[in-house]
Design a protein around this motif. Structure first.
Motif, mmCIF file in Angstrom:
data_model
loop_
_atom_site.group_PDB
_atom_site.id
_atom_site.type_symbol
_atom_site.label_atom_id
_atom_site.label_comp_id
_atom_site.label_asym_id
_atom_site.label_seq_id
_atom_site.Cartn_x
_atom_site.Cartn_y
_atom_site.Cartn_z
ATOM 1 N N LEU A 120 7.898 8.637 -10.829
ATOM 2 C CA LEU A 120 6.879 7.595 -10.951
ATOM 3 C C LEU A 120 7.529 6.244 -10.676
ATOM 4 O O LEU A 120 8.466 5.851 -11.380
ATOM 5 C CB LEU A 120 6.271 7.606 -12.351
ATOM 6 N N GLN A 174 6.627 7.257 -3.990
ATOM 7 C CA GLN A 174 6.815 8.210 -5.093
ATOM 8 C C GLN A 174 6.971 9.634 -4.572
ATOM 9 O O GLN A 174 7.893 10.359 -4.962
ATOM 10 C CB GLN A 174 5.625 8.146 -6.050
ATOM 11 N N LYS A 175 6.039 10.012 -3.696
ATOM 12 C CA LYS A 175 6.045 11.377 -3.182
ATOM 13 C C LYS A 175 7.309 11.662 -2.376
ATOM 14 O O LYS A 175 7.932 12.721 -2.526
ATOM 15 C CB LYS A 175 4.804 11.598 -2.312
ATOM 16 N N GLU A 183 8.506 15.164 -11.552
ATOM 17 C CA GLU A 183 7.750 14.036 -11.014
ATOM 18 C C GLU A 183 8.634 12.803 -10.961
ATOM 19 O O GLU A 183 9.561 12.652 -11.754
ATOM 20 C CB GLU A 183 6.526 13.751 -11.900
ATOM 21 N N SER A 238 0.774 -1.242 0.000
ATOM 22 C CA SER A 238 0.000 0.000 0.000
ATOM 23 C C SER A 238 0.802 1.288 0.000
ATOM 24 O O SER A 238 0.210 2.352 0.095
ATOM 25 C CB SER A 238 -0.916 0.012 1.229
ATOM 26 N N LYS A 239 2.105 1.225 -0.124
ATOM 27 C CA LYS A 239 2.894 2.431 0.082
ATOM 28 C C LYS A 239 3.519 2.994 -1.195
ATOM 29 O O LYS A 239 4.392 3.850 -1.123
ATOM 30 C CB LYS A 239 4.006 2.151 1.102
ATOM 31 N N ARG A 240 3.107 2.523 -2.375
ATOM 32 C CA ARG A 240 3.776 2.973 -3.596
ATOM 33 C C ARG A 240 3.609 4.466 -3.821
ATOM 34 O O ARG A 240 4.570 5.162 -4.173
ATOM 35 C CB ARG A 240 3.248 2.197 -4.798
ATOM 36 N N GLU A 241 2.403 4.982 -3.630
ATOM 37 C CA GLU A 241 2.190 6.418 -3.818
ATOM 38 C C GLU A 241 2.997 7.227 -2.814
ATOM 39 O O GLU A 241 3.554 8.276 -3.158
ATOM 40 C CB GLU A 241 0.701 6.742 -3.699
ATOM 41 N N ALA A 242 3.060 6.746 -1.578
ATOM 42 C CA ALA A 242 3.855 7.442 -0.570
ATOM 43 C C ALA A 242 5.336 7.424 -0.940
ATOM 44 O O ALA A 242 6.048 8.430 -0.772
ATOM 45 C CB ALA A 242 3.645 6.795 0.800
#
Length: 271
Positions: free
Chosen positions: A171, A149-150, A169, A143-147
């Protein structure tokens, strides 16, 4: 007539030299590019003026122009980093970046044309190592892929602050775990899903049992109220009404006078 070749040769040489001079004195900057001017006899790289923009430019033949792409570009990286518990994780990421247009002269002077290899790649890899090292494999997988990336983007921007490169960005395309760890995590996730499904079914069964209990209580209460309201006089009145309605029927019938206190008649048979 004999003098013409002698006169024509210097002219031809002059024309050739002029062509060479003109070719060395012009430069064309393509679409999405900008040029950094290098003045051989006047201080080297020009950093206090804007870069040469797109189009045709005249430049002294002893000077040079270094052309850079200033459009957004993409850098593909595949990195092996360590999680918080020391396991090797492969991270595939794409970074969108572009050189800072107004600082292109300083970028060329301080970092050079190979700024991607010298500056950008090391910053991205360092940021990825720092960020992934904060998480355990289960978090990276689930569950942490977006975190991630950021955080990699933020870490990279910190490392490249005042370095004349703009990172737009980051990705994360893929996070690959060791096969045995991946299998263990998937088994754990399946077990958790099965446990949630069992809890859901159990909750539904409890809710259905509660509904049936409430329904039974409601029916029992209704029967109590009905029994309390059915007094002998009300029953006798209902019986009389039913007898009168049957008596009005055109069918033949037999009337039997009942015994007991109410003496209600019974109507039997029809033809």
């Amino acid at each position: 007539m004999e003098k013409l070749p002698k006169i024509g040769l210097p002219i031809i040489i002059g024309i050739v030299l002029l062509i060479i001079f003109v070719s060395k004195s012009t430069v064309t900057i393509g679409s999405g590019e900008a040029g950094v001017l290098y003045r051989t006899f006047a201080g080297g790289v020009v950093t206090d003026e804007p870069p040469l923009n797109e189009g045709f430019h005249l430049v002294a033949p002893w000077n040079k122009v270094f052309v850079y792409e200033v459009r957004q570009q993409s850098l593909e990286e595949s990195m092996t980093v360590l999680s918080s518990n020391g396991l090797e994780i492969r991270v595939d990421a794409s970074t969108w970046f572009q050189p800072t247009y107004s600082q292109l002269g300083k970028l060329h002077s301080e970092k050079g044309e190979a700024y991607i290899q010298r500056l950008l790649q090391p910053a991205i890899r360092s940021a990825a190592r720092a960020v992934v090292g904060r998480y355990i494999p289960e978090q990276l997988y689930a569950s942490k892929r977006e975190a991630i990336q950021k955080e990699i983007l933020e870490e990279t921007r910190i490392l490249l602050k005042d370095q004349y490169v703009q990172v737009n960005e980051v990705l994360v395309r893929d996070v690959a775990l060791p096969p045995n760890i991946k299998d263990a995590i998937e088994r754990k996730l399946r077990q958790e899903q099965e446990s949630l499904e069992y809890e859901f079914r159990l909750t539904k069964a409890e809710q259905e049992a509660e509904r049936q209990r409430i329904d039974a209580q409601g029916k029992a209460r209704a029967n109590e109220i009905l029994n309390a309201s059915l007094t002998p006089n009300i029953l006798r009145e209902k019986g009389i009404q039913a007898t009168l309605e049957l008596a009005r029927s055109n069918n033949a019938k037999t009337v039997v006078i009942g015994s007991g206190e109410d003496g209600m008649p019974l109507i039997l048979g029809n033809n």
